[in-house]
Design an enzyme around this catalytic site. Structure first.
Site, PDB file in Angstrom:
ATOM      1  N   HIS A  72       0.845  -1.197   0.000  1.00  0.00           N
ATOM      2  CA  HIS A  72       0.000   0.000   0.000  1.00  0.00           C
ATOM      3  C   HIS A  72       0.880   1.246   0.000  1.00  0.00           C
ATOM      4  CE1 HIS A  72      -4.012  -1.778   1.686  1.00  0.00           C
ATOM      5  NE2 HIS A  72      -3.524  -2.474   0.678  1.00  0.00           N
ATOM      6  N   TYR A 200      -8.810   5.265   8.120  1.00  0.00           N
ATOM      7  CA  TYR A 200      -8.854   5.633   9.549  1.00  0.00           C
ATOM      8  C   TYR A 200      -9.869   6.765   9.678  1.00  0.00           C
ATOM      9  CZ  TYR A 200      -4.405   3.190  10.509  1.00  0.00           C
ATOM     10  OH  TYR A 200      -3.410   2.258  10.676  1.00  0.00           O
ATOM     11  N   PRO A 292      -3.309   0.372  19.123  1.00  0.00           N
ATOM     12  CA  PRO A 292      -3.110  -0.127  17.752  1.00  0.00           C
ATOM     13  C   PRO A 292      -3.270   0.923  16.650  1.00  0.00           C
ATOM     14  CG  PRO A 292      -5.186  -0.934  18.654  1.00  0.00           C
ATOM     15  CD  PRO A 292      -4.475  -0.242  19.767  1.00  0.00           C
ATOM     16  N   LYS A 296       1.759  -0.082  15.146  1.00  0.00           N
ATOM     17  CA  LYS A 296       3.177  -0.137  15.510  1.00  0.00           C
ATOM     18  C   LYS A 296       3.608  -1.352  16.341  1.00  0.00           C
ATOM     19  CE  LYS A 296       4.838   3.287  13.404  1.00  0.00           C
ATOM     20  NZ  LYS A 296       4.720   2.617  12.119  1.00  0.00           N
ATOM     21  N   TYR A 384       4.649   6.384   9.903  1.00  0.00           N
ATOM     22  CA  TYR A 384       3.803   5.224   9.582  1.00  0.00           C
ATOM     23  C   TYR A 384       4.600   4.145   8.843  1.00  0.00           C
ATOM     24  CZ  TYR A 384      -0.565   2.737   8.846  1.00  0.00           C
ATOM     25  OH  TYR A 384      -1.555   1.793   8.895  1.00  0.00           O
TER      26      TYR A 384
END
Ligand code: RFL
Ligand code: PHB
Length: 389
Positions: A72, A200, A292, A296, A384
């Site tokens: 991704h 998200y 979460p 990570k 990220y």
């Protein structure tokens, strides 16, 4: 019995450490409390940082991930049902890999088995001894018989509820913690994912996340109060709630089906210092927990294993102990940065019970800044896809 390194815990941290040390010619024995079926049936993480991908390849367990995982280049964020995209690849040159922790664990077990590695499962009452001396040993009970393994080092990879962290004397160990006043209700369903990348979502009813495992398997989460019982959430109630919180076009596309797994996980930030005491090293969830939201946890465990295996390799190969002496400091320096990122993502995206109108505006401004600033998106992307080791 004797070995060089006893590894307590056969989760991803313990198995990867065992596999990397094996490739360095260092002998290990892994002691796991649960059965292999249990370990392999746990549904957990889904997103791998690029450094994790490279470590798994270097450990010789990357082939299936490279075939079956999904690369991704970015992710969607949403607020009040309106989404925008953060392009990780454009910002940092790196993507992430969507490949389940269950699959990573499966590949690691297969590699350890193929190499004839020793993994003792259903080991009860595992207990390290003599960690502050030169000759530690670990005792455990298997099928009613007590066993002893003498070793040079003990790696505590036994997760948050393990025995290792408690071996560090109370006067030495410091714990830092934040417990969040909500949990994540997660559903795994045999349906095609709603989106090509993760979503998200911040929403006034609470956070939601759309994730996936593969083209036919989706993973979704909604924020729920800590008091909620999973039995009280029917599949229909879950899908209705998810639909309300995500962008309208995604809600319209969402394919629902029976939940094949449904559970509630509390959210917590936790760090234990130091991560080494004498001949004991802590790695992964045994030393730290992240909520979460930033994906990570597994990746941090892999980062610790990177520092630990290079330290042990230098010890055995060159008689060089600087890596052992600085392990805790080096690992914690990265851990705290990832704790900060996970806390930031969590704070930006969830609805807190005590949230004031001011807090609310701050959250909205944070998200609006992220939507419109290349600098803000780059900072998010850099964290990220994974900070360097
Ligand atoms: P684990 O996986 O907990 O493994 C520890 C192992 O030690 C065993 N054990 C013992 N063995 C012997 N003797 C004892 N006394 C023992 N006590 C325990 C346990 O049975 C177990 O097998 O820790 P490890 O290896 O450090 O790995 C950490 C990761 O599992 C964890 O951080 C992630 O799953 C967190 N996480 C995520 N991480 C990510 O990087 N990306 C994600 O997308 C992500 N999503 C998640 C997550 C965790 C979640 N939950 C359920 C906590 C999503 C969720 C919902
Ligand atoms: C998951 O797919 O389980 C997942 C993905 C991203 C997260 C947390 C969990 O931040």
């Amino acid at each position: 019995m004797r070995t060089q390194v006893v590894i307590i815990g056969g989760g991803p941290a313990g198995l990867l450490l065992s596999q990397l040390l094996h490739r360095d010619g260092i002998e290990t024995i892994v002691l796991e409390r649960r059965s292999r079926d249990h370990v392999l049936s746990r549904i957990r993480a889904g997103v791998l940082e690029w450094g994790t991908v490279e470590m798994l390849r270097a450990a010789g367990v990357g082939a299936r991930m490279d075939r079956e995982g999904f690369v991704h280049d970015g992710t969607y964020l949403a607020a009040q049902n309106r989404g925008f995209r953060v392009d990780f690849k454009a910002a940092t040159g790196k993507p992430v890999m969507v490949y389940g922790q269950t699959e990573v664990t499966h590949d690691l077990y297969a590699a350890r088995d193929a190499a004839g590695g020793t993994i003792i499962d259903e080991a009860e009452g595992v207990m390290p001894h003599g960690l502050d001396g030169d000759a530690p040993h670990v005792t455990y009970v298997k099928d009613g018989t007590e066993h002893r393994i003498d070793c040079d080092f003990v790696a505590g990879c036994d997760g948050y509820h393990g025995v290792s962290r408690g071996c560090i004397p109370a006067g030495v160990l410091r714990a830092f913690e934040r417990v969040y006043p909500f949990g994540w209700l997660g559903v795994l369903s045999e349906t095609p994912p709603v989106s090509d990348e993760l979503i998200y979502a911040n929403h006034e009813r609470g956070f939601a996340l759309c994730s996936m495992r593969n083209a036919r398997l989706s993973r979704y989460y909604v924020q729920v109060p800590l008091e909620d019982r999973v039995e009280a959430w029917s599949d229909d109630a879950f899908w209705d709630e998810l639909r309300r919180r995500i962008p309208g076009d995604a809600a319209d596309r969402l394919v629902t089906g029976p939940a094949v797994e449904k559970s509630i996980a509390p959210l917590r930030s936790f760090v234990a210092e130091p991560m080494r005491w004498g001949r004991l090293f802590l790695a992964g969830d045994a030393a730290h927990i992240v909520p979460p939201t930033g994906a990570k946890g597994l990746n941090l465990a892999v980062g610790d294993v990177h520092y630990l295996h290079t330290a042990l390799a230098a010890h055995y190969r060159d008689g060089e102990d600087a890596g052992i002496e600085t392990y805790s400091e080096r690992a914690l320096s990265r851990v705290w940065k990832c704790e900060r990122f996970s806390w930031w993502m969590t704070t930006m995206l969830h609805r807190f019970p005590e949230q004031s109108t001011f807090d609310q505006r701050m959250q909205e401004a944070e998200i609006a800044y992220l939507e419109t600033s290349v600098a803000a998106q780059t900072a998010m992307a850099e964290n990220y896809v994974g900070l360097p080791y």
